[in-house]
Write a protein that holds these residues in place. Sequence first.
Motif, PDB file in Angstrom:
ATOM      1  N   LEU A 201      -7.909 -57.687   9.327  1.00 21.45           N
ATOM      2  CA  LEU A 201      -7.080 -57.621   8.119  1.00 21.45           C
ATOM      3  C   LEU A 201      -5.690 -57.075   8.436  1.00 21.45           C
ATOM      4  CD1 LEU A 201      -9.557 -56.203   5.434  1.00 21.45           C
ATOM      5  CD2 LEU A 201      -8.543 -58.490   5.474  1.00 21.45           C
ATOM      6  N   LEU A 202      -5.639 -55.984   9.185  1.00 23.57           N
ATOM      7  CA  LEU A 202      -4.358 -55.378   9.546  1.00 23.57           C
ATOM      8  C   LEU A 202      -3.549 -56.287  10.451  1.00 23.57           C
ATOM      9  CD1 LEU A 202      -5.563 -51.723  10.136  1.00 23.57           C
ATOM     10  CD2 LEU A 202      -3.880 -52.437   8.433  1.00 23.57           C
ATOM     11  N   ASP A 203      -4.210 -56.928  11.390  1.00 22.32           N
ATOM     12  CA  ASP A 203      -3.516 -57.803  12.326  1.00 22.32           C
ATOM     13  C   ASP A 203      -2.906 -58.993  11.599  1.00 22.32           C
ATOM     14  OD1 ASP A 203      -2.684 -58.390  14.957  1.00 22.32           O
ATOM     15  OD2 ASP A 203      -4.353 -59.787  15.238  1.00 22.32           O
ATOM     16  N   GLU A 204      -3.677 -59.591  10.705  1.00 17.44           N
ATOM     17  CA  GLU A 204      -3.165 -60.738   9.957  1.00 17.44           C
ATOM     18  C   GLU A 204      -2.012 -60.328   9.050  1.00 17.44           C
ATOM     19  OE1 GLU A 204      -3.869 -64.037  10.100  1.00 17.44           O
ATOM     20  OE2 GLU A 204      -4.962 -63.441  11.918  1.00 17.44           O
ATOM     21  N   ALA A 205      -2.078 -59.113   8.500  1.00 10.10           N
ATOM     22  CA  ALA A 205      -0.973 -58.630   7.666  1.00 10.10           C
ATOM     23  C   ALA A 205       0.307 -58.538   8.478  1.00 10.10           C
ATOM     24  CB  ALA A 205      -1.329 -57.277   7.064  1.00 10.10           C
ATOM     25  N   ALA A 206       0.195 -58.024   9.705  1.00  9.95           N
ATOM     26  CA  ALA A 206       1.370 -57.896  10.569  1.00  9.95           C
ATOM     27  C   ALA A 206       1.890 -59.260  11.006  1.00  9.95           C
ATOM     28  CB  ALA A 206       1.024 -57.046  11.787  1.00  9.95           C
ATOM     29  N   LEU A 207       0.988 -60.163  11.335  1.00  4.94           N
ATOM     30  CA  LEU A 207       1.399 -61.482  11.828  1.00  4.94           C
ATOM     31  C   LEU A 207       2.044 -62.330  10.738  1.00  4.94           C
ATOM     32  CD1 LEU A 207      -1.677 -62.380  14.083  1.00  4.94           C
ATOM     33  CD2 LEU A 207       0.636 -61.816  14.853  1.00  4.94           C
ATOM     34  N   THR A 208       1.569 -62.172   9.499  1.00  8.22           N
ATOM     35  CA  THR A 208       2.083 -63.000   8.406  1.00  8.22           C
ATOM     36  C   THR A 208       3.164 -62.311   7.596  1.00  8.22           C
ATOM     37  OG1 THR A 208       0.360 -62.215   6.885  1.00  8.22           O
ATOM     38  CG2 THR A 208      -0.144 -64.168   8.221  1.00  8.22           C
ATOM     39  N   GLY A 209       3.300 -60.977   7.766  1.00  6.77           N
ATOM     40  CA  GLY A 209       4.289 -60.244   6.992  1.00  6.77           C
ATOM     41  C   GLY A 209       3.906 -60.051   5.538  1.00  6.77           C
ATOM     42  N   HIS A 210       2.601 -60.030   5.275  1.00  7.90           N
ATOM     43  CA  HIS A 210       2.124 -59.832   3.913  1.00  7.90           C
ATOM     44  C   HIS A 210       1.321 -58.544   3.838  1.00  7.90           C
ATOM     45  CE1 HIS A 210       2.950 -64.220   3.742  1.00  7.90           C
ATOM     46  NE2 HIS A 210       3.287 -63.918   2.495  1.00  7.90           N
ATOM     47  N   ALA A 211       1.696 -57.666   2.903  1.00  8.84           N
ATOM     48  CA  ALA A 211       1.034 -56.379   2.768  1.00  8.84           C
ATOM     49  C   ALA A 211      -0.359 -56.525   2.179  1.00  8.84           C
ATOM     50  CB  ALA A 211       1.871 -55.453   1.881  1.00  8.84           C
ATOM     51  N   ILE A 212      -1.212 -55.565   2.517  1.00  8.84           N
ATOM     52  CA  ILE A 212      -2.587 -55.550   2.021  1.00  8.84           C
ATOM     53  C   ILE A 212      -2.848 -54.213   1.327  1.00  8.84           C
ATOM     54  CG2 ILE A 212      -3.424 -57.115   3.813  1.00  8.84           C
ATOM     55  CD1 ILE A 212      -4.559 -54.643   5.261  1.00  8.84           C
ATOM     56  N   PRO A 213      -3.870 -54.138   0.468  1.00 15.00           N
ATOM     57  CA  PRO A 213      -4.241 -52.839  -0.107  1.00 15.00           C
ATOM     58  C   PRO A 213      -4.683 -51.894   1.005  1.00 15.00           C
ATOM     59  CG  PRO A 213      -5.283 -54.653  -1.302  1.00 15.00           C
ATOM     60  CD  PRO A 213      -4.698 -55.238  -0.055  1.00 15.00           C
ATOM     61  N   ARG A 214      -4.477 -50.601   0.807  1.00 14.88           N
ATOM     62  CA  ARG A 214      -4.918 -49.667   1.841  1.00 14.88           C
ATOM     63  C   ARG A 214      -6.430 -49.773   2.019  1.00 14.88           C
ATOM     64  NH1 ARG A 214      -6.449 -44.803  -0.801  1.00 14.88           N
ATOM     65  NH2 ARG A 214      -5.731 -44.683  -2.954  1.00 14.88           N
ATOM     66  N   LEU A 215      -6.869 -49.586   3.239  1.00 14.72           N
ATOM     67  CA  LEU A 215      -8.283 -49.767   3.562  1.00 14.72           C
ATOM     68  C   LEU A 215      -9.167 -48.793   2.790  1.00 14.72           C
ATOM     69  CD1 LEU A 215      -8.148 -50.267   7.445  1.00 14.72           C
ATOM     70  CD2 LEU A 215      -7.995 -51.988   5.629  1.00 14.72           C
ATOM     71  N   THR A 216      -8.669 -47.572   2.575  1.00 12.62           N
ATOM     72  CA  THR A 216      -9.478 -46.574   1.894  1.00 12.62           C
ATOM     73  C   THR A 216      -9.646 -46.863   0.411  1.00 12.62           C
ATOM     74  OG1 THR A 216      -7.491 -45.194   1.643  1.00 12.62           O
ATOM     75  CG2 THR A 216      -8.967 -44.714   3.516  1.00 12.62           C
ATOM     76  N   ALA A 217      -8.953 -47.860  -0.107  1.00 13.46           N
ATOM     77  CA  ALA A 217      -9.136 -48.262  -1.503  1.00 13.46           C
ATOM     78  C   ALA A 217     -10.363 -49.151  -1.655  1.00 13.46           C
ATOM     79  CB  ALA A 217      -7.899 -48.990  -2.020  1.00 13.46           C
ATOM     80  N   VAL A 218     -10.831 -49.705  -0.541  1.00 16.82           N
ATOM     81  CA  VAL A 218     -11.948 -50.650  -0.604  1.00 16.82           C
ATOM     82  C   VAL A 218     -13.149 -50.231   0.244  1.00 16.82           C
ATOM     83  CG1 VAL A 218     -10.448 -52.589  -1.172  1.00 16.82           C
ATOM     84  CG2 VAL A 218     -10.908 -52.064   1.222  1.00 16.82           C
ATOM     85  N   THR A 219     -12.967 -49.193   1.095  1.00 21.40           N
ATOM     86  CA  THR A 219     -14.074 -48.757   1.943  1.00 21.40           C
ATOM     87  C   THR A 219     -13.890 -47.300   2.345  1.00 21.40           C
ATOM     88  OG1 THR A 219     -15.322 -49.271   3.960  1.00 21.40           O
ATOM     89  CG2 THR A 219     -12.939 -49.453   4.094  1.00 21.40           C
ATOM     90  N   ASP A 220     -15.007 -46.628   2.602  1.00 24.35           N
ATOM     91  CA  ASP A 220     -14.925 -45.272   3.136  1.00 24.35           C
ATOM     92  C   ASP A 220     -14.489 -45.348   4.596  1.00 24.35           C
ATOM     93  OD1 ASP A 220     -15.755 -44.074   0.778  1.00 24.35           O
ATOM     94  OD2 ASP A 220     -17.881 -44.209   1.309  1.00 24.35           O
ATOM     95  N   LEU A 221     -13.552 -44.527   4.970  1.00 24.21           N
ATOM     96  CA  LEU A 221     -13.033 -44.578   6.339  1.00 24.21           C
ATOM     97  C   LEU A 221     -12.673 -43.172   6.789  1.00 24.21           C
ATOM     98  CD1 LEU A 221     -12.298 -46.774   8.513  1.00 24.21           C
ATOM     99  CD2 LEU A 221      -9.952 -46.585   7.695  1.00 24.21           C
ATOM    100  N   SER A 222     -13.379 -42.673   7.773  1.00 22.57           N
ATOM    101  CA  SER A 222     -13.070 -41.370   8.345  1.00 22.57           C
ATOM    102  C   SER A 222     -11.983 -41.537   9.399  1.00 22.57           C
ATOM    103  CB  SER A 222     -14.309 -40.758   8.981  1.00 22.57           C
ATOM    104  OG  SER A 222     -14.718 -41.541  10.103  1.00 22.57           O
TER     105      SER A 222
END
Length: 245
Positions: free
Chosen positions: A7-28
Motif C-alpha cells: 500500500l505504501l509503495d504504491e502510494a509513493a509510486l503513483t503519488g496518491h495519498a492513503i489513509p494512515r495505516l493505524t486508522a484501519v489496523t492495529d500497528l505497534s
Amino acid sequence: MKALAELLDEAALTGHAIPRLTAVTDLSVPAAYEVQRALNERRLARGERVIGVKMGFTSAAKMLQMGVDDVIWGLLTDAMLIESRLDLKGLIHPRIEPEIAFLIERPIRTPADAVAAVGAVAVGYEVLDSRYEDFNFTLPDVVADNASASGFGHGPWHRLRDVANLGLIMEIDGRPVASGSSAAILGDPLRSLTAAARLAHAGGIELQPGWIVLAGAATAAVPLPAGAHVRVSAAGLGHVEVTTR
C-alpha cells in the motif's frame, strides 16, 4: 506486513495519498519496522541499493509532540540522492529541512564504533514526503513509511570534527525560511550518529563504508514548492543547493 508495505509503495509510486495505516489496523512500533523492512525490500527488488540511514525525531520538541522518548530511523537508497535538480511531480506533501550529514569510512559494528568511523561531514538537506492523507500520522505510521524518506542532497565533504553547535540557514529563492543550530539535533549530531548505529545494530544492519547518515533536522521542515531555488548553509561546512520543478 507485505500487504501494508505494498500500500505504501504504491502510494509513493503513483503519488496518491492513503489513509494512515493505524486508522484501519492495529500497528505497534516493532510491527511498523517490519513493514518498513518489507517496503525497502520492494525498492531493492527494483534495483535500488542502500547507501545510508536517516534519523528522525531528533529534537526534544518533536519527541514531545509525538509522545516518544527515542529517535526513529529509515533507510536511504541511491534513488533518493539528489544532485542539483528535483522534479516534484509525483510527490504528495514535499517538505524540506536542513541536515548535518556524515560519511562513514569504516564499518560500524557497535555504537561505540560510530564516532571514530566518520570520514567526513557535510551540510545537507532532506526532502520529506509522507504518503498519508493530510500529512497526518502516528508514530507507527511514520516508521512504516520509512520515516517519510523521499530524497536528500549534501554539499562538499569536510574533515570538520566539532559539529555540536553549527549555525544553519535555509533559504528559498533568496529568502531565509528556517535557521537554527546543529545543537538542536540531540544536543550534538554525533549523538544521533551513535543512535543510528544502535538502531541499525538492533535491526541487524551494519553501517558500511561509503554510507551516509543524515543526523536529523536542525529546524522544522518547510513546504517545498515547485520552481524554487533552495540553499542550505552551515558555518564551517559551506552550502548545498537544489532547484525544483
